[in-house]
Design an enzyme around this catalytic site. Structure first.
Site, PDB file in Angstrom:
ATOM      1  N   HIS A 249       0.931  -1.277   0.137  1.00 33.14           N
ATOM      2  CA  HIS A 249      -0.042   0.140  -0.145  1.00 33.14           C
ATOM      3  C   HIS A 249       1.022   1.331   0.051  1.00 33.14           C
ATOM      4  O   HIS A 249       1.856   1.289  -0.921  1.00 33.14           O
ATOM      5  CB  HIS A 249      -0.758  -0.142   1.152  1.00 33.14           C
ATOM      6  CG  HIS A 249      -2.230   0.814   1.207  1.00 33.14           C
ATOM      7  ND1 HIS A 249      -2.541   1.803   0.055  1.00 33.14           N
ATOM      8  CD2 HIS A 249      -3.008   1.070   2.138  1.00 33.14           C
ATOM      9  CE1 HIS A 249      -3.476   2.293   0.590  1.00 33.14           C
ATOM     10  NE2 HIS A 249      -3.885   1.939   1.652  1.00 33.14           N
TER      11      HIS A 249
ATOM     12  N   HIS B  45      -2.362  -2.210  -9.803  1.00 33.71           N
ATOM     13  CA  HIS B  45      -3.302  -1.672  -8.885  1.00 33.71           C
ATOM     14  C   HIS B  45      -4.571  -2.232  -8.983  1.00 33.71           C
ATOM     15  O   HIS B  45      -4.852  -3.065  -9.905  1.00 33.71           O
ATOM     16  CB  HIS B  45      -3.795  -0.301  -9.289  1.00 33.71           C
ATOM     17  CG  HIS B  45      -4.434   0.640  -8.407  1.00 33.71           C
ATOM     18  ND1 HIS B  45      -5.630   0.547  -7.983  1.00 33.71           N
ATOM     19  CD2 HIS B  45      -3.767   1.232  -7.339  1.00 33.71           C
ATOM     20  CE1 HIS B  45      -5.873   1.096  -6.865  1.00 33.71           C
ATOM     21  NE2 HIS B  45      -4.950   1.843  -6.497  1.00 33.71           N
TER      22      HIS B  45
ATOM     23  N   ASP C 245       2.547   5.402  -6.721  1.00 33.33           N
ATOM     24  CA  ASP C 245       3.771   5.113  -5.902  1.00 33.33           C
ATOM     25  C   ASP C 245       5.099   5.397  -6.630  1.00 33.33           C
ATOM     26  O   ASP C 245       6.021   5.323  -6.269  1.00 33.33           O
ATOM     27  CB  ASP C 245       3.722   4.022  -5.028  1.00 33.33           C
ATOM     28  CG  ASP C 245       2.889   4.304  -3.852  1.00 33.33           C
ATOM     29  OD1 ASP C 245       2.691   5.524  -3.278  1.00 33.33           O
ATOM     30  OD2 ASP C 245       2.215   3.405  -3.379  1.00 33.33           O
TER      31      ASP C 245
HETATM   32  N1  ACO Z   1       4.516  -6.566 -10.663  1.00 33.73           N
HETATM   33  C1  ACO Z   1       4.530  -7.811 -11.399  1.00 33.73           C
HETATM   34  N2  ACO Z   1       3.528  -8.537 -11.498  1.00 33.73           N
HETATM   35  C2  ACO Z   1       2.329  -7.669 -10.903  1.00 33.73           C
HETATM   36  C3  ACO Z   1       2.472  -6.646 -10.181  1.00 33.73           C
HETATM   37  C4  ACO Z   1       3.611  -6.243 -10.151  1.00 33.73           C
HETATM   38  N3  ACO Z   1       3.845  -5.043  -9.461  1.00 33.73           N
HETATM   39  N4  ACO Z   1       1.281  -6.326  -9.728  1.00 33.73           N
HETATM   40  C5  ACO Z   1       0.184  -7.317  -9.888  1.00 33.73           C
HETATM   41  N5  ACO Z   1       1.027  -8.044 -10.768  1.00 33.73           N
HETATM   42  C6  ACO Z   1       0.443  -9.482 -11.363  1.00 33.73           C
HETATM   43  C7  ACO Z   1       0.469 -10.640 -10.139  1.00 33.73           C
HETATM   44  O1  ACO Z   1       1.780 -11.215 -10.118  1.00 33.73           O
HETATM   45  C8  ACO Z   1      -0.537 -11.492 -10.875  1.00 33.73           C
HETATM   46  O2  ACO Z   1      -0.002 -12.143 -11.731  1.00 33.73           O
HETATM   47  P1  ACO Z   1      -0.732 -13.774 -11.978  1.00 33.73           P
HETATM   48  O3  ACO Z   1      -2.173 -13.319 -12.409  1.00 33.73           O
HETATM   49  O4  ACO Z   1       0.102 -14.262 -13.128  1.00 33.73           O
HETATM   50  O5  ACO Z   1      -0.667 -14.302 -10.479  1.00 33.73           O
HETATM   51  C9  ACO Z   1      -1.819 -10.454 -11.222  1.00 33.73           C
HETATM   52  O6  ACO Z   1      -0.761  -9.250 -11.695  1.00 33.73           O
HETATM   53  C10 ACO Z   1      -2.682  -9.655 -10.125  1.00 33.73           C
HETATM   54  O7  ACO Z   1      -2.014  -9.408  -8.870  1.00 33.73           O
HETATM   55  P2  ACO Z   1      -2.521  -9.106  -7.720  1.00 33.73           P
HETATM   56  O8  ACO Z   1      -1.358  -9.148  -6.516  1.00 33.73           O
HETATM   57  O9  ACO Z   1      -3.284 -10.428  -7.315  1.00 33.73           O
HETATM   58  O10 ACO Z   1      -3.223  -8.285  -7.733  1.00 33.73           O
HETATM   59  P3  ACO Z   1      -3.939  -7.305  -6.557  1.00 33.73           P
HETATM   60  O11 ACO Z   1      -5.050  -6.447  -7.210  1.00 33.73           O
HETATM   61  O12 ACO Z   1      -4.367  -8.224  -5.370  1.00 33.73           O
HETATM   62  O13 ACO Z   1      -3.033  -6.367  -6.014  1.00 33.73           O
HETATM   63  C11 ACO Z   1      -1.230  -4.659  -5.738  1.00 33.73           C
HETATM   64  C12 ACO Z   1      -2.745  -5.017  -6.442  1.00 33.73           C
HETATM   65  C13 ACO Z   1      -1.321  -5.165  -4.291  1.00 33.73           C
HETATM   66  C14 ACO Z   1      -1.027  -2.894  -5.825  1.00 33.73           C
HETATM   67  C15 ACO Z   1      -0.269  -5.387  -6.689  1.00 33.73           C
HETATM   68  O14 ACO Z   1      -0.290  -4.683  -7.776  1.00 33.73           O
HETATM   69  C16 ACO Z   1       1.336  -4.961  -6.115  1.00 33.73           C
HETATM   70  O15 ACO Z   1       1.387  -5.915  -5.314  1.00 33.73           O
HETATM   71  N6  ACO Z   1       1.980  -4.055  -6.735  1.00 33.73           N
HETATM   72  C17 ACO Z   1       3.256  -3.629  -6.172  1.00 33.73           C
HETATM   73  C18 ACO Z   1       2.960  -2.988  -4.862  1.00 33.73           C
HETATM   74  C19 ACO Z   1       2.505  -1.589  -5.021  1.00 33.73           C
HETATM   75  O16 ACO Z   1       3.145  -0.691  -6.188  1.00 33.73           O
HETATM   76  N7  ACO Z   1       1.559  -1.028  -4.201  1.00 33.73           N
HETATM   77  C20 ACO Z   1       1.239   0.239  -4.469  1.00 33.73           C
HETATM   78  C21 ACO Z   1       0.008   0.236  -4.813  1.00 33.73           C
HETATM   79  S1  ACO Z   1      -0.710   2.088  -4.965  1.00 33.73           S
HETATM   80  C22 ACO Z   1      -1.288   2.302  -3.492  1.00 33.73           C
HETATM   81  O17 ACO Z   1      -1.473   1.394  -2.596  1.00 33.73           O
HETATM   82  C23 ACO Z   1      -1.409   3.801  -2.910  1.00 33.73           C
END
Ligand code: ACO
Length: 467
Positions: free
Chosen positions: A308, A347, A403
């Site tokens: 987050h 996201h 971010d």
């Molecule tokens: N890099 C690579 N792959 C990713 C990323 C990423 N940053 N984000 C999602 N994916 C992929 C996952 O590996 C997953 O792939 P799969 O279907 O092959 O298993 C798919 O996309 C879905 O990912 P989830 O983690 O299930 O997506 P969710 O909606 O639960 O999570 C989140 C969203 C937490 C923001 C995620 O994208 C993430 O962890 N990003 C990196 C951390 C980040 O930048 N957080 C800030 C978010 S903005 C904020 O909070 C203000």
């Protein structure tokens, strides 16, 4: 508005134009409307898709890349408003007129001063603590200074008064920033201690407490930044705007009009964002009829995580780890091969480019023009962004999020990485408090359920015979 800041406004308007052009082909979404409870919706893990309440505060549309506060497009708010105006808008539903804004600013200036809480906080080893833990603790401590709640008798008898009054607590660290400084608050003893708690206790749920927290959490983040840097806290300056004051309290340097404007925009972008994890955490706590101070404390705790608000700091570490633009391809291939998530991308809601990243990228680029180190980092960031979007953009809807560029912008403003998430928290207090206030109008305690998948019919065996 200062003439030097017009360039910032122009960059925002260009980003808005680009965003509108790029998503023009996406079908117009059906506009949302009031719902009839109980509602049917499809829920995924992590409550994905669950509708928990109705709101008039903000709207996020992931496929159009829309972010709307109270009916206004985020790009327009960034181009035309200050953070104070947007905070008022979130809390009260309309942009303030001149008198409302002047009154609001006067209140915030008053509430920036938190001498007793600052003293108390400095009694802890703030320089060794997670800054979000210190911020959370400070915001809970401020509850007492602002409200005097929980006191049976607000004014202790003379004979009962002990020397552990907060003004006598020595500082944990010897200040190193100012050689001859003695830490005296201009405001003396702060708010007068009331004669009786019953008569002087302030509301811990109304709008006044939201204003307390808006200003107070900013001051506390300033204290945390200064103490961590081995320096003394800086008194707020009533001549400065909210964003200017906040920067000043963190860095000890009066920001330029351009820096103030960039900070204003960054804070507007971070003010609210639907039912994100920290907003939900704050609302869950408030729904028990605990109070807004505890609710904001929970928001701070939830925002701390690297999935987050903590991602902005992680992004900077990642860019440092990559080291140079030439290393991006190899680093990215390795990260993907190891199933590593790329910080600052993806996201839960946006499957198009995050509008906040659209604004922050050109601002980072603008600031990098006069900062060589920053230019190098931005080069790495843009190269990485190209690689991620090329592979995962169309395929998985993964684009840079807020971010990804915010840390670069904060670095150029002189904010150290450990303070990135606290800065996010200060801006988000506006969204947390607005949503809590709105929810409490028709409060119902949050109580989802978990599906029990464990065994049934187990028998308790003798303790000596258990494995
Ligand atoms: N890099 C690579 N792959 C990713 C990323 C990423 N940053 N984000 C999602 N994916 C992929 C996952 O590996 C997953 O792939 P799969 O279907 O092959 O298993 C798919 O996309 C879905 O990912 P989830 O983690 O299930 O997506 P969710 O909606 O639960 O999570 C989140 C969203 C937490 C923001 C995620 O994208 C993430 O962890 N990003 C990196 C951390 C980040 O930048 N957080 C800030 C978010 S903005 C904020 O909070 C203000």
């Amino acid at each position: 508005m200062h003439q030097d800041t017009q360039v910032i406004t122009d960059l925002i308007l260009q980003a808005a134009e680009k965003a509108r052009r790029e998503v023009a082909a996406e079908p117009e979404p059906e506009l949302t409307k009031p719902i009839q409870w109980p509602v049917t919706c499809t829920v995924g893990p992590g409550l994905e898709g669950a509708i928990s309440c109705e709101t008039k505060i903000g709207y996020v549309n992931g496929s159009k890349g829309w972010l709307i506060y109270r009916g206004y497009d985020i790009f327009d708010l960034c181009a035309c408003c200050s953070f104070e105006e947007v905070a008022w808008l979130l809390l009260h539903g309309d942009l303030p007129d001149e008198d409302e804004l002047a009154g609001f600013r006067a209140k915030l200036n008053d509430y920036f001063r938190l001498p007793k809480t600052t003293r108390l906080l400095m009694g802890f080893p703030v320089e060794e603590m997670n800054p979000m833990a210190a911020l959370r603790m400070g915001s809970i401590l401020s509850r007492q200074e602002f409200t005097f709640v929980d006191q049976d008798a607000a004014k202790p008898k003379e004979s009962m008064a002990i020397s552990a009054d907060e003004d006598s607590i020595p500082m944990e660290t010897k200040p190193t920033g100012e050689q001859h400084a003695i830490y005296e608050f201009r405001t003396g003893k702060g708010r007068p201690r009331p004669d009786s708690a019953a008569t002087a206790m302030q509301d811990t749920t109304g709008f006044e407490s939201c204003y307390h927290l808006l200003a107070g959490v900013a001051t506390l983040a300033g204290v945390v930044a200064r103490v961590r840097a081995g320096k003394l806290p800086v008194e707020p300056d009533p001549e400065l705007s909210f964003a200017g004051n906040f920067l000043y309290m963190m860095t000890g340097r009066r920001p330029t009009p351009v820096e103030t404007r960039v900070m204003d925009v960054a804070m507007i972008l971070h003010a609210d964002h639907g039912m994100n994890a920290s907003t939900f955490a704050a609302m869950v706590v408030a729904s028990t009829l605990s109070d807004i101070y505890f609710a904001v404390g929970s928001g701070i705790a939830a925002l701390n995580g690297p999935l987050h608000g903590g991602a902005n700091e992680a992004v900077l570490h990642m860019l440092n780890e990559i080291g140079s633009r030439d290393n991006v391809a190899a680093w990215y291939a390795d990260a993907r091969a190891n199933g590593r998530k790329i910080m600052g991308f993806g996201h839960r809601v946006y499957k198009a480019y995050d509008p906040r990243a659209r604004v922050l990228q050109p601002l980072a680029q603008f600031l990098a023009r006069t900062d060589h180190g920053m230019g190098k980092m931005l080069d790495i960031a843009d190269t990485l962004s190209d690689a991620v979007v090329r592979e995962l953009g169309a395929k998985k809807g993964i684009f840079p999020n807020v971010d990804f560029y915010s840390g670069l912008v904060y670095t150029a403003l002189g904010i150290p990485p450990v303070m990135f998430t606290p800065v996010f928290a200060v801006a988000r207090v506006s969204g947390w408090t607005a949503r809590v206030q709105e929810y409490l109008e028709h409060n119902r305690i949050f109580r989802p359920r978990a599906m029990y998948t464990g065994p049934f019919d187990r028998k308790v065996s003798d303790r000596k015979k258990r494995d």
